[in-house]
Design an enzyme around this catalytic site. Sequence first.
Site, PDB file in Angstrom:
ATOM      1  N   GLU A   1       0.802  -1.228   0.000  1.00 58.15           N
ATOM      2  CA  GLU A   1       0.000   0.000   0.000  1.00 58.15           C
ATOM      3  C   GLU A   1       0.833   1.276   0.000  1.00 58.15           C
ATOM      4  OE1 GLU A   1      -3.707   2.023   2.548  1.00 58.15           O
ATOM      5  OE2 GLU A   1      -2.941   0.042   3.075  1.00 58.15           O
TER       6      GLU A   1
ATOM      7  N   LYS B   1      -8.677  -0.860   1.248  1.00 56.87           N
ATOM      8  CA  LYS B   1      -9.673  -1.373   2.182  1.00 56.87           C
ATOM      9  C   LYS B   1     -10.555  -2.344   1.415  1.00 56.87           C
ATOM     10  CE  LYS B   1      -9.186  -0.184   6.359  1.00 56.87           C
ATOM     11  NZ  LYS B   1      -8.555  -1.294   7.091  1.00 56.87           N
TER      12      LYS B   1
END
Length: 410
Positions: free
Chosen positions: A209, A225
């Site tokens: 990420e 997410k």
Amino acid sequence: MRVERLPDLGDAPGVLKAVADAAARRGLPPPAALIGDWFGARAVIAPSVAVEPVSATEVFDVPPGCDEAIGGGWFGYLSYPDGTGKIPMAAGGWSDCVLRQDAAGRWWYESLSETTLPDWLADLKPTAPAPYAIEWHAPDRDSHRAGVLSCLDAISAGEVYQACVCTRFTGRISGAPVDFFVDAVQRTAPARAAYVAGSWGAVASLSPELFVSRRGERVISSPIKGTLPLDHSPAELASSVKDVAENIMIVDLVRNDLSRVATTGSVRVPELLAVKPAPGVWHLVSTVTAQVPTETSMAAVLEATFPPASVTGTPKLRARELLTEWEPYDRGIYCGTVGLASPLAGTELNVAIRTVEFDADGAAVLGVGGGITADSDPDREWEECLHKAAPTVGLALSREQSPASGRYPQ
């Protein structure tokens, strides 16, 4: 600035191991490395950098460049701020030069001070990691379940809309952290892998990420997410009401965070709910961009955005307060950030998930967690933690399959 084309050195993890061995033979500080997708390159390696404890405002305090060349800069990390860990809260070090593998696989030596390639880096050849082992101990399932249930109660009471409830694996390494990192990167190829080390220990981040990319006035954040094991269809993740809601709420939080330092009206969401693979799982990934004046310090950007939105919750401040009650241990580097601030190329920082913290005595900690929303199921949240940890702790490997291994009790 000096830029010099190098011969084909081979794969980046193997080059990092060769550099680490060469530095150790000469009694030099260890290398730092970014491997995956950093600054448009496959790898950025600082051959030797003294990464020492610093204040949180110092570690990435470099004006934002926007050049293709990197040259060098501040390599370091910043821990999650709510609590303490076994290693310093922040550490960093300056390197005047780097080895860079570009997107086409070519290797370059770059030096901000125009120095030539050090003799001890001549004739580098990719090196396999030395044997190591980590005997992992599984997290406490009951305490994680209690945290998830408390979070669901807080959501029902309207205190938060979602929060990232975490747990952790613990262990001890027999061998060197750099060998764990090299082996893990070779096996899992994470997009935002990073390694820094010093006398205090080491941080081996296998993150997928991006927290912040800053080049000139342009700032990008790509929150993750939404998670599903790779053996499921990606369409299943894209159609998951729970995961989609989780991602959209965090996108709104990132937009809010960046708006605190961005030029008015410049915050955009060019990518929403893209399904992308990561080691062991599918993720929902969105991208938020903004224009931030170059005179705005990196400390100000971090003050507005750190810790990353995807590992806290909404609303952010209340979620952070409650997480300290629901999680029995401090997070340490987990959910913090690791990266590089270059005066030429700008700043890129990951979200320190899938990240192992090693202290000076070899104790290892791997945090793992997931976003809890109103329709979360505690058992499925526990399974998601295990799926995320599996590539790192080496559940699929046996000691016979690899010279390196990691395992934990079922």
